[in-house]
Write a protein that holds these residues in place. Structure first.
Motif, mmCIF file in Angstrom:
data_model
loop_
_atom_site.group_PDB
_atom_site.id
_atom_site.type_symbol
_atom_site.label_atom_id
_atom_site.label_comp_id
_atom_site.label_asym_id
_atom_site.label_seq_id
_atom_site.Cartn_x
_atom_site.Cartn_y
_atom_site.Cartn_z
ATOM 1 N N ALA A 9 0.849 -1.196 0.000
ATOM 2 C CA ALA A 9 0.000 0.000 0.000
ATOM 3 C C ALA A 9 0.888 1.250 0.000
ATOM 4 C CB ALA A 9 -0.927 -0.006 1.212
ATOM 5 N N ASP A 10 1.943 1.243 0.822
ATOM 6 C CA ASP A 10 2.897 2.356 0.863
ATOM 7 C C ASP A 10 3.625 2.505 -0.466
ATOM 8 O OD1 ASP A 10 2.288 3.036 3.406
ATOM 9 O OD2 ASP A 10 4.226 2.508 4.291
ATOM 10 N N LEU A 11 4.002 1.352 -0.998
ATOM 11 C CA LEU A 11 4.740 1.338 -2.267
ATOM 12 C C LEU A 11 3.900 1.978 -3.376
ATOM 13 C CD1 LEU A 11 7.539 0.070 -2.827
ATOM 14 C CD2 LEU A 11 6.356 -1.927 -3.729
ATOM 15 N N GLU A 12 2.615 1.681 -3.358
ATOM 16 C CA GLU A 12 1.725 2.232 -4.374
ATOM 17 C C GLU A 12 1.549 3.735 -4.192
ATOM 18 O OE1 GLU A 12 -2.332 0.742 -4.586
ATOM 19 O OE2 GLU A 12 -1.958 0.297 -6.706
ATOM 20 N N LYS A 13 1.437 4.160 -2.938
ATOM 21 C CA LYS A 13 1.321 5.600 -2.665
ATOM 22 C C LYS A 13 2.551 6.334 -3.182
ATOM 23 C CE LYS A 13 -1.189 5.042 1.631
ATOM 24 N NZ LYS A 13 -0.830 4.919 3.056
ATOM 25 N N LEU A 14 3.716 5.728 -2.954
ATOM 26 C CA LEU A 14 4.975 6.324 -3.399
ATOM 27 C C LEU A 14 5.027 6.426 -4.927
ATOM 28 C CD1 LEU A 14 7.631 7.330 -2.015
ATOM 29 C CD2 LEU A 14 8.599 5.090 -2.527
ATOM 30 N N ALA A 15 4.489 5.422 -5.592
ATOM 31 C CA ALA A 15 4.532 5.389 -7.055
ATOM 32 C C ALA A 15 3.691 6.502 -7.685
ATOM 33 C CB ALA A 15 4.072 4.021 -7.558
ATOM 34 N N VAL A 16 2.606 6.909 -7.017
ATOM 35 C CA VAL A 16 1.743 7.947 -7.608
ATOM 36 C C VAL A 16 2.104 9.346 -7.131
ATOM 37 C CG1 VAL A 16 -0.187 6.372 -7.965
ATOM 38 C CG2 VAL A 16 -0.081 7.704 -5.847
ATOM 39 N N LEU A 17 3.107 9.444 -6.246
ATOM 40 C CA LEU A 17 3.482 10.751 -5.687
ATOM 41 C C LEU A 17 3.842 11.823 -6.710
ATOM 42 C CD1 LEU A 17 5.521 10.629 -2.378
ATOM 43 C CD2 LEU A 17 3.349 11.708 -2.860
ATOM 44 N N PRO A 18 4.603 11.505 -7.759
ATOM 45 C CA PRO A 18 5.000 12.559 -8.699
ATOM 46 C C PRO A 18 3.814 13.333 -9.286
ATOM 47 C CG PRO A 18 6.208 10.540 -9.127
ATOM 48 C CD PRO A 18 5.190 10.219 -8.087
ATOM 49 N N ASP A 19 2.626 12.733 -9.239
ATOM 50 C CA ASP A 19 1.452 13.406 -9.783
ATOM 51 C C ASP A 19 0.963 14.539 -8.877
ATOM 52 O OD1 ASP A 19 1.714 11.380 -11.547
ATOM 53 O OD2 ASP A 19 0.089 10.167 -10.697
ATOM 54 N N THR A 33 7.473 16.161 1.502
ATOM 55 C CA THR A 33 7.241 15.687 2.864
ATOM 56 C C THR A 33 6.639 14.289 2.842
ATOM 57 O OG1 THR A 33 6.397 17.933 3.104
ATOM 58 C CG2 THR A 33 6.428 16.542 5.087
ATOM 59 N N ALA A 34 5.644 14.110 1.982
ATOM 60 C CA ALA A 34 4.981 12.817 1.880
ATOM 61 C C ALA A 34 5.972 11.727 1.472
ATOM 62 C CB ALA A 34 3.838 12.887 0.872
ATOM 63 N N ARG A 35 6.860 12.098 0.561
ATOM 64 C CA ARG A 35 7.848 11.126 0.096
ATOM 65 C C ARG A 35 8.775 10.695 1.237
ATOM 66 N NH1 ARG A 35 9.640 9.842 -4.766
ATOM 67 N NH2 ARG A 35 8.508 11.569 -5.695
ATOM 68 N N ALA A 36 9.232 11.693 2.004
ATOM 69 C CA ALA A 36 10.126 11.387 3.124
ATOM 70 C C ALA A 36 9.445 10.453 4.127
ATOM 71 C CB ALA A 36 10.561 12.681 3.804
ATOM 72 N N LEU A 65 6.881 8.421 3.602
ATOM 73 C CA LEU A 65 6.634 7.103 3.010
ATOM 74 C C LEU A 65 7.920 6.272 2.953
ATOM 75 C CD1 LEU A 65 4.152 7.755 0.082
ATOM 76 C CD2 LEU A 65 3.820 6.239 2.030
ATOM 77 N N THR A 66 9.018 6.938 2.582
ATOM 78 C CA THR A 66 10.295 6.230 2.488
ATOM 79 C C THR A 66 10.679 5.657 3.849
ATOM 80 O OG1 THR A 66 10.910 7.833 0.809
ATOM 81 C CG2 THR A 66 12.659 6.407 1.625
ATOM 82 N N GLU A 67 10.444 6.468 4.901
ATOM 83 C CA GLU A 67 10.769 5.994 6.241
ATOM 84 C C GLU A 67 9.857 4.827 6.632
ATOM 85 O OE1 GLU A 67 11.037 9.147 9.222
ATOM 86 O OE2 GLU A 67 10.820 7.578 10.745
ATOM 87 N N SER A 68 8.586 5.004 6.358
ATOM 88 C CA SER A 68 7.622 3.959 6.674
ATOM 89 C C SER A 68 7.944 2.656 5.938
ATOM 90 C CB SER A 68 6.217 4.458 6.318
ATOM 91 O OG SER A 68 5.320 3.400 6.229
ATOM 92 N N LEU A 69 8.353 2.796 4.676
ATOM 93 C CA LEU A 69 8.698 1.620 3.884
ATOM 94 C C LEU A 69 9.886 0.860 4.476
ATOM 95 C CD1 LEU A 69 8.266 2.758 0.175
ATOM 96 C CD2 LEU A 69 7.267 0.726 1.199
ATOM 97 N N SER A 70 10.897 1.602 4.921
ATOM 98 C CA SER A 70 12.064 0.890 5.441
ATOM 99 C C SER A 70 11.734 0.222 6.777
ATOM 100 C CB SER A 70 13.289 1.807 5.521
ATOM 101 O OG SER A 70 13.155 2.689 6.596
ATOM 102 N N GLU A 71 10.865 0.859 7.568
ATOM 103 C CA GLU A 71 10.418 0.217 8.813
ATOM 104 C C GLU A 71 9.637 -1.056 8.513
ATOM 105 O OE1 GLU A 71 8.138 2.974 11.126
ATOM 106 O OE2 GLU A 71 9.873 4.307 11.379
ATOM 107 N N ARG A 72 8.753 -0.934 7.552
ATOM 108 C CA ARG A 72 7.930 -2.096 7.200
ATOM 109 C C ARG A 72 8.780 -3.224 6.620
ATOM 110 N NH1 ARG A 72 2.872 -0.881 8.057
ATOM 111 N NH2 ARG A 72 1.978 1.129 7.503
#
Lengths: 199, 214
Positions: free
Chosen positions: A130-140, A148-151, A153-160
């Motif tokens: 779910a996080d990965l997908e959110k990250l993929a649509v961020l550039p839009d 901020t959202a990217r930072a 999500l990236t942190e959340s992804l590495s924790e997960r």
């Protein structure tokens, strides 16, 4: 954490058997007992994480209970309790594993723990994607907002990713691997039924 | 370690750790399929086995590609998961069919059966190939495809085998960004002038773009 013991539902038409299971499991799990298929379906709710299901029961059989349970969208781990060794077929039938009768306490706990670990794994995996997908649509999205959202999500992804690696899932085991795969497939179907149309 | 014996278009790395998973990505007709079969057949010289999950090429063509590279078909198993009416009995115990790429459980079961069959032949070092990731995305949500491949790479890691998968990376495709991240080693191919060039990215290793010579 101590007050949230996993709930296990044991289903067998012989009261001596369900009593024995309860005795063996009560110190580690919240145990619910059903002595026929109808009672099993009545006792089933979202909190049940593992079901130990006798295959041969008068009235509603174990297979029927399983089919109904899956139809209703319950995603708990289900072990078929059986006298014979059914092998890989169990997964095709919708079970996650099997237990040969009569199971020892050690084997019971081992099986339940394996089923719980697989659920942890698929739950974490879903959250991760779910996080990965959110990250993929961020550039839009708008830029200041996106940084901020990217930072985050990236942190959340590495924790997960760490939590995912930390689960005790037994993918090297044939049934462990297969039941995780079928759980992924089942949940994918469920998501589709909810009306999640792909753009 | 699994020897790659120059199977990668970059020449390097020449071997990867047991449990690794490689994705070979490139535009259509850029030769990622050849790389996949080269990696697979490189194991034959070392007595290793191969299982190919195909959603794209027929089992017969998969066997042909393996044979062309000198592979021993006795150690090659094919799970034919092409959609659209494929299915039915192949007549060979080394070819098993699944009705659709969306039948992940069916694919998993045939894969495990193939691995068990190889084990009974005394082969426990196995290269598993999936051709191709892109077909799965046509049948299932990308997040689901990621979950499947994450689980498959986890399995390969737990059993010290090798996974290699191909992925068609067209313009605007996001599959490589999402599903691709389930793999440890990325072999990326792109067009360059009249030909193609390739590079390899691994956690600790990042090789520059290298022209492909074939």
């Amino acid at each position: 954490v101590t007050d949230s013991r996993p709930t296990v539902l044991v289903v067998d038409d012989e009261t001596a058997v369900t009593r024995a299971y309860s005795r063996m499991l009560a110190d580690r799990y919240e145990v619910r007992v059903a002595n026929d298929g109808d009672a099993a379906l009545d006792l089933l709710d979202e909190t049940v994480e593992v079901v130990l299901l006798d295959r041969m029961m008068p009235g509603r059989s174990g297979d029927e209970v399983l089919a109904t349970l899956r139809e209703r969208g319950f995603d708990c781990g289900v072990a078929m309790v059986t006298a014979v060794e059914p092998e890989l077929d169990v997964v095709e039938m919708g079970f996650d594993t099997y237990l040969q009768k009569p199971p020892s306490r050690e084997r019971l706990v081992e099986t339940i723990e394996a089923l719980l670990a697989r659920r942890d794994y698929t739950d974490e995996l879903r959250a991760y994607t779910a996080d990965l997908e959110k990250l993929a649509v961020l550039p839009d999205r708008e830029e200041a907002d996106a940084a901020t959202a990217r930072a985050q999500l990236t942190e959340s992804l590495s924790e997960r990713r760490e939590r995912l690696a930390g689960t005790d899932v037994d993918l090297g085991d044939d049934l462990g691997f297969l039941s995780v795969v079928s759980q992924i497939e089942r949940r994918a179907d469920g998501a589709g039924a909810d009306g999640g149309s792909s753009a | 370690m699994y020897d790659l014996d120059g199977a990668l278009p970059t020449g390097e790395p020449t071997a990867v750790d047991a449990g690794s998973s490689i994705v070979v990505a490139g535009p259509a007709f850029s030769g990622q399929e050849d790389v996949l079969f080269d990696v697979l057949a490189a194991g034959d010289d070392h007595g290793e086995g191969a299982v190919v999950v195909t959603t794209d090429r027929s089992a017969r063509k998969v066997q042909q590609a393996y044979r062309d590279r000198g592979g021993d078909e006795e150690r090659l198993y094919v799970v034919d998961a092409r959609g659209g009416g494929a299915g039915g009995n192949s007549g060979s115990r080394r070819v098993q069919t699944v009705s659709s790429p969306a039948d992940l459980t069916g694919i998993g079961i045939r894969l495990v059966q193939a691995l068990r069959a190889l084990e009974s032949q005394g082969v426990d070092r196995v290269r598993i190939a999936v051709h191709s990731v892109s077909t799965f995305v046509q049948y299932l949500d990308e997040t689901v495809v990621f979950q499947f491949f994450h689980t498959l790479t986890g399995r390969v890691q737990a059993t010290d085998q090798l996974l290699v998968a191909s992925l068609t990376d067209g313009p605007g495709d996001r599959t490589l960004d999402t599903v691709g991240s389930a793999f440890d080693v990325l072999v990326q191919i792109r067009e360059q002038g009249d030909g193609f060039e390739a590079r390899v990215a691994q956690e600790t290793l990042r090789l520059p773009w290298t022209p492909i010579t074939r």
